[in-house]
Design a protein around this motif. Structure first.
Motif, PDB file in Angstrom:
ATOM      1  N   PHE A   1       2.000  -2.168   7.618  1.00 25.61           N
ATOM      2  CA  PHE A   1       1.592  -1.145   8.639  1.00 25.61           C
ATOM      3  C   PHE A   1       0.061  -1.056   9.099  1.00 25.61           C
ATOM      4  O   PHE A   1      -0.771  -1.246   9.735  1.00 25.61           O
ATOM      5  CB  PHE A   1       2.004   0.188   8.339  1.00 25.61           C
ATOM      6  CG  PHE A   1       1.585   1.365   9.187  1.00 25.61           C
ATOM      7  CD1 PHE A   1       1.910   1.417  10.524  1.00 25.61           C
ATOM      8  CD2 PHE A   1       0.617   2.132   8.942  1.00 25.61           C
ATOM      9  CE1 PHE A   1       1.717   2.235  11.327  1.00 25.61           C
ATOM     10  CE2 PHE A   1       0.173   3.022   9.694  1.00 25.61           C
ATOM     11  CZ  PHE A   1       0.562   3.241  11.065  1.00 25.61           C
ATOM     12  N   LEU A   2      -0.811  -1.078   7.636  1.00 21.26           N
ATOM     13  CA  LEU A   2      -2.074  -1.121   7.677  1.00 21.26           C
ATOM     14  C   LEU A   2      -2.603  -2.200   8.183  1.00 21.26           C
ATOM     15  O   LEU A   2      -3.787  -2.406   8.721  1.00 21.26           O
ATOM     16  CB  LEU A   2      -2.776  -0.886   6.231  1.00 21.26           C
ATOM     17  CG  LEU A   2      -2.449   0.662   5.650  1.00 21.26           C
ATOM     18  CD1 LEU A   2      -3.119   0.675   4.220  1.00 21.26           C
ATOM     19  CD2 LEU A   2      -3.233   1.552   6.450  1.00 21.26           C
ATOM     20  N   LEU A   3      -2.097  -3.471   8.132  1.00 23.09           N
ATOM     21  CA  LEU A   3      -2.753  -4.675   8.317  1.00 23.09           C
ATOM     22  C   LEU A   3      -2.509  -4.594   9.977  1.00 23.09           C
ATOM     23  O   LEU A   3      -3.263  -5.256  10.653  1.00 23.09           O
ATOM     24  CB  LEU A   3      -1.922  -5.898   7.674  1.00 23.09           C
ATOM     25  CG  LEU A   3      -2.226  -7.463   7.848  1.00 23.09           C
ATOM     26  CD1 LEU A   3      -3.714  -7.451   7.721  1.00 23.09           C
ATOM     27  CD2 LEU A   3      -1.410  -8.203   7.426  1.00 23.09           C
ATOM     28  N   ILE A   4      -1.450  -4.307  10.473  1.00 21.88           N
ATOM     29  CA  ILE A   4      -1.501  -4.012  11.923  1.00 21.88           C
ATOM     30  C   ILE A   4      -2.300  -3.345  12.683  1.00 21.88           C
ATOM     31  O   ILE A   4      -2.926  -3.630  13.590  1.00 21.88           O
ATOM     32  CB  ILE A   4       0.191  -3.847  12.035  1.00 21.88           C
ATOM     33  CG1 ILE A   4       1.025  -4.846  11.688  1.00 21.88           C
ATOM     34  CG2 ILE A   4       0.025  -3.321  13.738  1.00 21.88           C
ATOM     35  CD1 ILE A   4       2.591  -4.399  12.094  1.00 21.88           C
ATOM     36  N   VAL A   5      -2.546  -2.120  11.865  1.00 21.50           N
ATOM     37  CA  VAL A   5      -3.443  -1.208  12.410  1.00 21.50           C
ATOM     38  C   VAL A   5      -5.032  -1.719  12.455  1.00 21.50           C
ATOM     39  O   VAL A   5      -5.799  -1.704  13.358  1.00 21.50           O
ATOM     40  CB  VAL A   5      -3.884   0.040  11.700  1.00 21.50           C
ATOM     41  CG1 VAL A   5      -4.744   1.048  12.080  1.00 21.50           C
ATOM     42  CG2 VAL A   5      -2.333   0.687  12.026  1.00 21.50           C
TER      43      VAL A   5
ATOM     44  N   MET B   1       8.657  -1.757  -4.640  1.00 23.22           N
ATOM     45  CA  MET B   1       7.822  -2.767  -4.037  1.00 23.22           C
ATOM     46  C   MET B   1       7.825  -2.943  -2.536  1.00 23.22           C
ATOM     47  O   MET B   1       7.062  -3.262  -2.050  1.00 23.22           O
ATOM     48  CB  MET B   1       8.348  -4.259  -4.839  1.00 23.22           C
ATOM     49  CG  MET B   1       7.306  -5.344  -4.480  1.00 23.22           C
ATOM     50  SD  MET B   1       5.730  -5.194  -5.263  1.00 23.22           S
ATOM     51  CE  MET B   1       5.163  -6.647  -5.076  1.00 23.22           C
ATOM     52  N   LEU B   2       8.996  -2.807  -2.052  1.00 23.48           N
ATOM     53  CA  LEU B   2       9.341  -2.807  -0.906  1.00 23.48           C
ATOM     54  C   LEU B   2       8.544  -1.813  -0.016  1.00 23.48           C
ATOM     55  O   LEU B   2       8.031  -2.155   1.332  1.00 23.48           O
ATOM     56  CB  LEU B   2      10.957  -2.548  -0.455  1.00 23.48           C
ATOM     57  CG  LEU B   2      11.277  -2.842   1.009  1.00 23.48           C
ATOM     58  CD1 LEU B   2      11.257  -4.186   1.594  1.00 23.48           C
ATOM     59  CD2 LEU B   2      12.810  -2.418   1.005  1.00 23.48           C
ATOM     60  N   VAL B   3       8.313  -0.605  -0.355  1.00 29.91           N
ATOM     61  CA  VAL B   3       7.599   0.455  -0.088  1.00 29.91           C
ATOM     62  C   VAL B   3       6.177   0.075   0.407  1.00 29.91           C
ATOM     63  O   VAL B   3       5.664   0.367   1.127  1.00 29.91           O
ATOM     64  CB  VAL B   3       7.696   1.615  -0.695  1.00 29.91           C
ATOM     65  CG1 VAL B   3       7.017   2.962  -0.058  1.00 29.91           C
ATOM     66  CG2 VAL B   3       9.123   2.176  -0.597  1.00 29.91           C
ATOM     67  N   VAL B   4       5.650  -0.607  -0.665  1.00 26.86           N
ATOM     68  CA  VAL B   4       4.335  -0.953  -0.828  1.00 26.86           C
ATOM     69  C   VAL B   4       3.761  -1.888   0.217  1.00 26.86           C
ATOM     70  O   VAL B   4       2.995  -2.020   0.830  1.00 26.86           O
ATOM     71  CB  VAL B   4       3.769  -1.277  -2.293  1.00 26.86           C
ATOM     72  CG1 VAL B   4       2.389  -1.950  -1.996  1.00 26.86           C
ATOM     73  CG2 VAL B   4       3.942  -0.366  -3.234  1.00 26.86           C
ATOM     74  N   ASN B   5       4.903  -2.936   0.426  1.00 24.00           N
ATOM     75  CA  ASN B   5       4.952  -4.038   1.492  1.00 24.00           C
ATOM     76  C   ASN B   5       4.879  -3.420   2.658  1.00 24.00           C
ATOM     77  O   ASN B   5       4.062  -3.890   3.679  1.00 24.00           O
ATOM     78  CB  ASN B   5       5.797  -4.946   1.204  1.00 24.00           C
ATOM     79  CG  ASN B   5       5.661  -5.999  -0.103  1.00 24.00           C
ATOM     80  OD1 ASN B   5       4.576  -6.213  -0.494  1.00 24.00           O
ATOM     81  ND2 ASN B   5       6.567  -6.583  -0.472  1.00 24.00           N
ATOM     82  N   LYS B   6       5.583  -2.412   3.145  1.00 26.27           N
ATOM     83  CA  LYS B   6       5.851  -1.889   4.162  1.00 26.27           C
ATOM     84  C   LYS B   6       4.406  -0.915   4.638  1.00 26.27           C
ATOM     85  O   LYS B   6       4.021  -1.282   5.796  1.00 26.27           O
ATOM     86  CB  LYS B   6       6.837  -0.703   4.182  1.00 26.27           C
ATOM     87  CG  LYS B   6       7.314  -0.223   5.769  1.00 26.27           C
ATOM     88  CD  LYS B   6       8.082   1.060   5.738  1.00 26.27           C
ATOM     89  CE  LYS B   6       9.700   0.767   4.967  1.00 26.27           C
ATOM     90  NZ  LYS B   6      10.319   1.905   5.265  1.00 26.27           N
ATOM     91  N   TYR B   7       3.803  -0.296   3.717  1.00 24.78           N
ATOM     92  CA  TYR B   7       2.656   0.195   4.158  1.00 24.78           C
ATOM     93  C   TYR B   7       1.399  -0.670   4.205  1.00 24.78           C
ATOM     94  O   TYR B   7       0.686  -0.563   5.223  1.00 24.78           O
ATOM     95  CB  TYR B   7       2.229   1.206   3.067  1.00 24.78           C
ATOM     96  CG  TYR B   7       3.018   2.545   2.908  1.00 24.78           C
ATOM     97  CD1 TYR B   7       2.948   3.425   4.028  1.00 24.78           C
ATOM     98  CD2 TYR B   7       3.740   3.064   1.915  1.00 24.78           C
ATOM     99  CE1 TYR B   7       3.732   4.638   4.106  1.00 24.78           C
ATOM    100  CE2 TYR B   7       4.479   4.136   1.755  1.00 24.78           C
ATOM    101  CZ  TYR B   7       4.622   4.766   2.991  1.00 24.78           C
ATOM    102  OH  TYR B   7       5.238   6.069   2.981  1.00 24.78           O
ATOM    103  N   PHE B   8       1.589  -1.818   3.401  1.00 21.98           N
ATOM    104  CA  PHE B   8       0.434  -2.905   3.498  1.00 21.98           C
ATOM    105  C   PHE B   8       0.638  -3.545   4.906  1.00 21.98           C
ATOM    106  O   PHE B   8      -0.296  -3.745   5.591  1.00 21.98           O
ATOM    107  CB  PHE B   8       0.484  -3.881   2.342  1.00 21.98           C
ATOM    108  CG  PHE B   8      -0.407  -5.029   2.520  1.00 21.98           C
ATOM    109  CD1 PHE B   8      -1.771  -4.775   2.221  1.00 21.98           C
ATOM    110  CD2 PHE B   8       0.132  -6.125   2.933  1.00 21.98           C
ATOM    111  CE1 PHE B   8      -2.440  -5.594   2.195  1.00 21.98           C
ATOM    112  CE2 PHE B   8      -1.007  -7.150   3.130  1.00 21.98           C
ATOM    113  CZ  PHE B   8      -2.206  -7.107   2.483  1.00 21.98           C
TER     114      PHE B   8
END
Length: 139
Positions: free
Chosen positions: A10-14, A1-8
């Motif tokens: 990152f995409l939100l910042i982009v 779950m932590l990995v999904v939140n990290k990618y989410f």
């Protein structure tokens, strides 16, 4: 779950950064595209004075002649007949194309076919006249 939140995250910042900065590329209008195409065609044809061109303006008028000068934003056309120079802006040009005068390929093929048919018909007629008496010769 932590990995999904990290990618989410990152995409939100982009996406937020993309929304903040305007796009560098602006879509060209149809006029700009048409003007660029006319500019490229004029550069290909050149100003040798031998290549005839036909210019269709955006207002519907058609001009024929040859290109005398090409600048960044316009061309100077020496018109057929009157030999009057006309300076035309690339933004006014709807279509610019090389004008190939003379007969088209279809007309040339038709003339050659008609000539060949006439030669064959004449040959058959002469052969018949030689083989028959009373063909109009010596009467």
């Amino acid at each position: 779950m932590l990995v999904v939140n990290k990618y989410f995250s990152f995409l939100l910042i982009v996406f937020m950064l993309l929304a903040l900065f305007p796009h560098a590329s602006v879509a060209q209008t149809a006029t700009d595209t048409r003007a660029d195409r006319a500019r490229e065609t004029a550069a290909k044809i050149g100003t040798d004075g031998k290549s005839k061109v036909e210019v269709k303006l955006r207002d519907g008028r058609r001009l024929k002649g040859y290109l005398e000068t090409i600048s960044d934003d316009s061309v100077t056309l020496i018109q057929d007949g009157s030999k009057a120079p006309a300076t035309i802006s690339f933004s006014e040009i709807g279509e610019l194309k090389r004008h190939r005068g003379g007969l088209g390929t279809g007309a040339i093929i038709g003339i050659v076919a008609a000539g060949a048919g006439a030669a064959i018909l004449l040959g058959l007629l002469l052969k018949r006249c030689r083989n028959e008496l009373g063909c109009g010769a010596g009467q």
